[in-house]
Design a protein around this motif. Structure first.
Motif, PDB file in Angstrom:
ATOM      1  N   TYR A  71       0.822  -1.209   0.000  1.00 30.47           N
ATOM      2  CA  TYR A  71       0.000   0.000   0.000  1.00 30.47           C
ATOM      3  C   TYR A  71       0.858   1.262   0.000  1.00 30.47           C
ATOM      4  O   TYR A  71       0.627   2.207  -0.761  1.00 30.47           O
ATOM      5  CB  TYR A  71      -0.918  -0.002   1.222  1.00 30.47           C
ATOM      6  N   LEU A  72       1.885   1.254   0.852  1.00 33.10           N
ATOM      7  CA  LEU A  72       2.695   2.461   1.021  1.00 33.10           C
ATOM      8  C   LEU A  72       3.678   2.700  -0.127  1.00 33.10           C
ATOM      9  O   LEU A  72       3.942   3.855  -0.483  1.00 33.10           O
ATOM     10  CB  LEU A  72       3.493   2.375   2.321  1.00 33.10           C
ATOM     11  N   GLY A  73       4.242   1.633  -0.678  1.00 34.18           N
ATOM     12  CA  GLY A  73       5.301   1.773  -1.663  1.00 34.18           C
ATOM     13  C   GLY A  73       4.993   2.773  -2.773  1.00 34.18           C
ATOM     14  O   GLY A  73       5.726   3.753  -2.959  1.00 34.18           O
ATOM     15  N   PRO A  74       3.902   2.586  -3.515  1.00 34.89           N
ATOM     16  CA  PRO A  74       3.578   3.542  -4.577  1.00 34.89           C
ATOM     17  C   PRO A  74       3.238   4.928  -4.046  1.00 34.89           C
ATOM     18  O   PRO A  74       3.580   5.936  -4.663  1.00 34.89           O
ATOM     19  CB  PRO A  74       2.365   2.887  -5.268  1.00 34.89           C
ATOM     20  N   ARG A  75       2.591   5.000  -2.906  1.00 30.75           N
ATOM     21  CA  ARG A  75       2.198   6.295  -2.348  1.00 30.75           C
ATOM     22  C   ARG A  75       3.408   7.111  -1.900  1.00 30.75           C
ATOM     23  O   ARG A  75       3.380   8.349  -1.954  1.00 30.75           O
ATOM     24  CB  ARG A  75       1.249   6.098  -1.161  1.00 30.75           C
ATOM     25  N   LEU A  76       4.461   6.433  -1.448  1.00 31.16           N
ATOM     26  CA  LEU A  76       5.646   7.117  -0.941  1.00 31.16           C
ATOM     27  C   LEU A  76       6.739   7.275  -1.990  1.00 31.16           C
ATOM     28  O   LEU A  76       7.843   7.722  -1.678  1.00 31.16           O
ATOM     29  CB  LEU A  76       6.210   6.361   0.270  1.00 31.16           C
ATOM     30  N   GLY A  77       6.432   6.917  -3.222  1.00 29.28           N
ATOM     31  CA  GLY A  77       7.446   7.036  -4.263  1.00 29.28           C
ATOM     32  C   GLY A  77       8.512   5.980  -4.180  1.00 29.28           C
ATOM     33  O   GLY A  77       9.645   6.200  -4.624  1.00 29.28           O
ATOM     34  N   LEU A  78       8.170   4.819  -3.627  1.00 33.00           N
ATOM     35  CA  LEU A  78       9.146   3.751  -3.444  1.00 33.00           C
ATOM     36  C   LEU A  78       8.828   2.536  -4.306  1.00 33.00           C
ATOM     37  O   LEU A  78       9.167   1.397  -3.959  1.00 33.00           O
ATOM     38  CB  LEU A  78       9.210   3.353  -1.967  1.00 33.00           C
ATOM     39  N   ALA A  79       8.149   2.775  -5.414  1.00 34.84           N
ATOM     40  CA  ALA A  79       7.896   1.737  -6.405  1.00 34.84           C
ATOM     41  C   ALA A  79       8.685   2.087  -7.660  1.00 34.84           C
ATOM     42  O   ALA A  79       8.925   3.260  -7.949  1.00 34.84           O
ATOM     43  CB  ALA A  79       6.401   1.642  -6.708  1.00 34.84           C
ATOM     44  N   ALA A  80       9.088   1.086  -8.400  1.00 37.01           N
ATOM     45  CA  ALA A  80       9.992   1.308  -9.521  1.00 37.01           C
ATOM     46  C   ALA A  80       9.332   2.046 -10.678  1.00 37.01           C
ATOM     47  O   ALA A  80       9.992   2.762 -11.412  1.00 37.01           O
ATOM     48  CB  ALA A  80      10.549  -0.021 -10.017  1.00 37.01           C
ATOM     49  N   GLY A  81       8.050   1.864 -10.872  1.00 36.77           N
ATOM     50  CA  GLY A  81       7.389   2.481 -12.024  1.00 36.77           C
ATOM     51  C   GLY A  81       5.889   2.393 -11.880  1.00 36.77           C
ATOM     52  O   GLY A  81       5.344   2.670 -10.817  1.00 36.77           O
ATOM     53  N   GLN A  82       5.234   1.968 -12.927  1.00 36.48           N
ATOM     54  CA  GLN A  82       3.784   1.899 -12.925  1.00 36.48           C
ATOM     55  C   GLN A  82       3.328   0.498 -13.296  1.00 36.48           C
ATOM     56  O   GLN A  82       4.117  -0.359 -13.691  1.00 36.48           O
ATOM     57  CB  GLN A  82       3.213   2.929 -13.912  1.00 36.48           C
ATOM     58  N   GLY A  83       2.016   0.281 -13.179  1.00 34.32           N
ATOM     59  CA  GLY A  83       1.442  -0.980 -13.612  1.00 34.32           C
ATOM     60  C   GLY A  83       1.964  -2.173 -12.848  1.00 34.32           C
ATOM     61  O   GLY A  83       2.004  -2.186 -11.619  1.00 34.32           O
ATOM     62  N   ASN A  84       2.418  -3.172 -13.601  1.00 34.06           N
ATOM     63  CA  ASN A  84       2.812  -4.444 -12.993  1.00 34.06           C
ATOM     64  C   ASN A  84       4.138  -4.403 -12.255  1.00 34.06           C
ATOM     65  O   ASN A  84       4.519  -5.386 -11.619  1.00 34.06           O
ATOM     66  CB  ASN A  84       2.867  -5.526 -14.077  1.00 34.06           C
TER      67      ASN A  84
END
Length: 261
Positions: free
Chosen positions: A92-105
């Motif tokens: 839940y937090l990863g994308p919200r905090l800018g800690l995901a590599a990109g988008q989608g899968n």
């Protein structure tokens, strides 16, 4: 290298509900907030925080219309949302905090890496000092613990270190030193924390693995996370709680063995 870009527009405050005294599984969540530079509250450091925690996990708590009661911490409260389970909170937090590599899968690839680190360097490591039953004290299963530890450092430690060495050597990791996409993600923070705890618990075995030269990328990754400015500052404060014999990572001298023993 791009910095994490947290989504904080009109956000309600983040509230972490976790035990005091031990870093435990709540530490993965703290590291995400720290790296992203996003404020959060933490029951471990709030007066009455343990009362709040026990209210959430009380057998009398039935949850509400949209939130089932959590079984155990860590628990995250974000506005009306109440969720538990470390990997679930991180997803839940990863994308919200800018800690995901990109988008989608991409988030599922990052999540798989984080789950693998949690499997090998958290869950399996925890079970090394409680191989028979969680409710039994370590002293009640010492013989079984030693047998499991000897097997774990011989077979499972090199298996997981070797896997992450392959990940860091692969093209999907990007140009490094990160696990996926060439940017730091929550999986990197999870891997750092789990390896840090494992290194505390199995000092001789991890030191031998490092000296072997087989896992150079793994230990370079560890140092790269540790050197992140916000992480380095956090690690030097009292908010970085010390390991003890009450958490996932425990040091027992008699279990500090290498594979050949």
């Amino acid at each position: 290298m791009p910095e994490p870009q947290p989504d904080t527009n009109n956000d309600p405050p983040y509230e972490l509900i976790y035990w005091h005294v031990i870093p435990g599984r709540g530490e993965h969540i703290r590291l995400c907030f720290v790296e992203a530079g996003v404020p959060y509250s933490d029951t471990a450091f709030i007066e009455g925080g343990m009362d709040t925690l026990h209210t959430y996990i009380s057998e009398q708590n039935l949850g509400d219309k949209v939130n089932p009661p959590p079984l155990a911490p860590p628990i995250l409260k974000h506005g009306d949302l109440v969720i538990s389970q470390t990997p679930n909170i991180l997803l839940y937090l990863g994308p919200r905090l800018g800690l995901a590599a990109g988008q989608g899968n991409d988030i599922y690839k990052v999540n798989a890496l984080a789950l693998t680190a949690l499997d090998g360097f958290s869950n399996e490591v925890h079970n090394c000092h409680h191989p028979i039953a969680i409710d039994l004290y370590y002293e009640e299963q010492k013989e079984e613990c030693l047998r499991r530890v000897k097997d774990w450092v011989k077979h499972r430690l090199p298996k997981y270190l070797g896997y992450f060495e392959r990940v860091l050597s692969g093209t999907a990791s990007g140009e490094g030193p990160w696990l996926y996409g060439g940017v730091l993600t929550w999986a990197d923070l999870v891997f750092f924390q789990t390896l840090d705890g494992t290194s505390y618990m199995f000092r001789k075995a991890v030191a031998a693995a490092k000296q072997s030269g087989k896992y150079n990328r793994v230990f370079q990754h560890y140092e790269a996370v540790k050197a992140r400015p916000r992480i380095a500052e956090y690690l030097a404060t009292e908010k970085r709680q010390k390991y003890s014999n009450y958490g996932v990572y425990r040091y027992y001298e008699e279990l500090d063995v290498v594979a050949d023993e």
